[in-house]
Design an enzyme around this catalytic site. Sequence first.
Site, short mmCIF file in Angstrom:
data_model
loop_
_atom_site.label_atom_id
_atom_site.label_comp_id
_atom_site.label_asym_id
_atom_site.label_seq_id
_atom_site.Cartn_x
_atom_site.Cartn_y
_atom_site.Cartn_z
N GLY A 154 26.11 31.53 -36.90
CA GLY A 154 25.83 30.56 -35.84
C GLY A 154 26.44 29.18 -36.09
CG HIS A 155 25.39 26.17 -33.29
ND1 HIS A 155 24.67 27.20 -32.74
CD2 HIS A 155 24.57 25.10 -33.28
CE1 HIS A 155 23.48 26.76 -32.39
NE2 HIS A 155 23.38 25.51 -32.71
CG ASN A 156 25.80 22.75 -36.18
OD1 ASN A 156 26.94 22.53 -35.79
ND2 ASN A 156 24.73 22.40 -35.53
#
Lengths: 365, 365, 365
Positions: free
Chosen positions: B260-262
């Site tokens: 997922g993002h980050n």
Amino acid sequence: MSRSYRIDEIAAALGAEAAGALDLEVTAAAEPGDAGLGDLALAMSPNYADALGAGRARAAILWPGADWEALGLEAAIFAPRPRMAMSGLTRMLDPGQGFAPGIHPSAVIDPSAILGGDVSIGPLTVVGAGARIGDGSVIGPHCHVGCDAVLGDGAYLREMVSIGARAEIGARFIALPGARVGSDGFSFVTPEVSGAENARKSLGDQGDAKAQAWVRIHSLGNVCIGDDVEIGANSTIDNGTIRATRIGSGSKLDNLVHVGHNTRVGRDCLLCGQVGVSGSVEIGNSVVLGGQTGVVDNIFIGDGVIAGGGTKILSNVPAGRVVMGYPAVKMETHTEIYKAQRRLPRLLRSVAALQKAVSKTGASD
Amino acid sequence: MSRSYRIDEIAAALGAEAAGALDLEVTAAAEPGDAGLGDLALAMSPNYADALGAGRARAAILWPGADWEALGLEAAIFAPRPRMAMSGLTRMLDPGQGFAPGIHPSAVIDPSAILGGDVSIGPLTVVGAGARIGDGSVIGPHCHVGCDAVLGDGAYLREMVSIGARAEIGARFIALPGARVGSDGFSFVTPEVSGAENARKSLGDQGDAKAQAWVRIHSLGNVCIGDDVEIGANSTIDNGTIRATRIGSGSKLDNLVHVGHNTRVGRDCLLCGQVGVSGSVEIGNSVVLGGQTGVVDNIFIGDGVIAGGGTKILSNVPAGRVVMGYPAVKMETHTEIYKAQRRLPRLLRSVAALQKAVSKTGASD
Amino acid sequence: MSRSYRIDEIAAALGAEAAGALDLEVTAAAEPGDAGLGDLALAMSPNYADALGAGRARAAILWPGADWEALGLEAAIFAPRPRMAMSGLTRMLDPGQGFAPGIHPSAVIDPSAILGGDVSIGPLTVVGAGARIGDGSVIGPHCHVGCDAVLGDGAYLREMVSIGARAEIGARFIALPGARVGSDGFSFVTPEVSGAENARKSLGDQGDAKAQAWVRIHSLGNVCIGDDVEIGANSTIDNGTIRATRIGSGSKLDNLVHVGHNTRVGRDCLLCGQVGVSGSVEIGNSVVLGGQTGVVDNIFIGDGVIAGGGTKILSNVPAGRVVMGYPAVKMETHTEIYKAQRRLPRLLRSVAALQKAVSKTGASD
């Protein structure tokens, strides 16, 4: 969907009995409540009797013994095993994806590839050197058939399927959008023994292994697939390391399924959505793995095993067993454990009360 | 696979000892029982001695100290750490996918893209404006390299890989069919506090939040990937929201993995098949996540953590820990709980008997 | 990313208060510690105050009431609900994928397809016969829009998306790389009753069903998707058998999500990464399914249900419930069971001690 079918034609195709206006024509199937005048309503159990009244169908497939005239129909077909009737009917009425016949001029086909008779190749598809595609195959748009890959007769590939180099695939293969056959196996090794190796052997202790880089083991094996296999959308089947990864004839894989390197799946298995099978697993025939089932590497699963949805199989499963849970246990054990778990908080209170009571009697040491 | 290799040439490449006819030539590796006259049999433990007899190999890789002459061989290579030998050997013998050198004329390459020396680009691949591809890279058919994306030297992309705009990727990157780098993060917000936010804070109570539409948070960050990273078939790595999503050098992701993002994955990690890591997770170095492991968002996983297959990690895990289960606990705790669970139904009966017995003595209140 | 924005322009777009040099211009957003002179730092809680000092931002989005001058800033915007501000800000600053306007000459578009005004079609994209694409849509490279599929206005498809024949999709649809809409349902039947059918009915007993081949049930239904829906990378949505598979307006699916045939997902739902929903499931409105949640077929999930990550939902869930676990139970029950489980090994020892104590008193039978 513009073709129409006579009631007696459909009944004959299904091997089913029919009654009423056998020359009535329908063009599509519909749920009873949604059916229009030209539709064949699917009402294979008495539960649908009311919905039939709400729709406008003049013909329906009904449960055996249904009083079709009382239901206001002009014609009926009777289905003793409804889903088998569905199979024949949907095959007959399937409008398909509209892929055009012939070889699209934008396809990039290596001159050494061998295409059988009556093969169609969609736009922007790539067929590599030495690939062979069997008679009557339909290769959709945006597909990739790798070098020396072999597809049997009657293959049907939806869009964006990739078949790796040297894959060997039997007759009547079906692959849904984004299916990947012949990705490289996930196989890495560290120069010295790693913490993960230690933890597996000791069931939890990493020992004093130092951090190391992973070195790749390439996949020299291919994927071998039998006849009548279907692979779902965005599923992935890895090449074997030395030997082949194998999927037996008649097996069906749902979407987003993963099959690791060297694994052999037997005949007539069903691997439901998001099932993940690690490497070097031996799966017997007629095995059904429910959605999101996971299987660790290097074990066997016997013939006819059934795993419920979400099962994590961490050790060998003998033939014929029905399992569930994490880790997988016999279905009946799972049910028993589950019931006991729900009573656990109460049990803790009971034991505390017992301890207090027994302590009062001076019985404890 | 037509090239052949001398036994001493292979031994030298593996840094291994050899014996017998060192000039014997082989063209492929094979399992002992399947090996033909021109194959090098892989029999790295005494368990394979019998199978060697069943096959026709004249040369084999054997366990240290094996009596190669008694096994009927003409030449042998000795492998003290079998899987390391497999790595060298399979790299040497890998026939590859047969992707042709050069730039295929059907590729669509923006004039502002910068290709290094000796780069090959497969048919029907798109390279966007400002993209840079390092020396010696092989970009397979049907790939997409987005605007301003950077691929280091020696990249190898199988077919149908997509690299989003502005991704930054180090040297020797490998991506398998259908891998997606730089999809948009899954990030939505409701104008007012939502039931899901309440439930997370209260561990179960939605409060009186009303139903609301989700508003999108766009991903302005990119994906940054170190050197020597491999991404499996149909895996997905999302862009960060403001900062980058990061995969450290030497890390390997299997098929159908989601990051997922980050999220930041450290160096030399292994994420096995179908692992799912939520957004904003910090994963240390040399972490191994078994197949189908899931990780909730906004936690950290320390260096050297190992998670067994199917683990659901719902809170921080300190460095060096071996975990398993749903929710994840220490491996030894998991084993203990599992054993106790199987005894639960019996335990319930024991406690019932005790209650009856204690009640007889009049000890309970 | 070369466009710059004035502080008052951003504040107006967010509906937020601003202070200081309202005409200051910024070109990008950044985390406080990473921010350069031209960046707008995102420091929406006092936790970021120190990081602001470490970076070089002249302007920031701050928590309500922050003393922007004391923080060394020249301008500030105040965000009462930080993630809502993130939504507006990231939409404003999103540089996009750089897909060029217009129809790329390499795209293969059937002459009978109908494209709305201001539609862009990327290189090597295929649009089938009778397909319709709404005004202002951006169809990325390597996409496939099947025959007679309908996309509403303002669609945005990243690369390598496939939309099956006859799919019906509303306005403002977003699909990430490799998303598959309209794969065929996973639906098979055996001529006679199978072991799997028996095991489901009896909860574990296969009976004496013999091994049989699976016969395919084709998907005649399509996929119908409402307005403002987003489908993540490599996710798959199957066609319905007779009726449509439906995704309601405002619902968002993350990466690698699977939705089976006939299933209906309501409005404003969130299906997080790797969620798998089987066939014929009815999901209400505003349902949130955490990552890797699985849902068995033929059940319903009421409005507003929230499932924690890794939940396996095996039976109906009433509206408003927050659930977790395998099998899913109420969140509070799950927490209670989990705590009790960790005490299980100790409990076994306590009960053994009690048995011994009670036996000493001669109380047991």
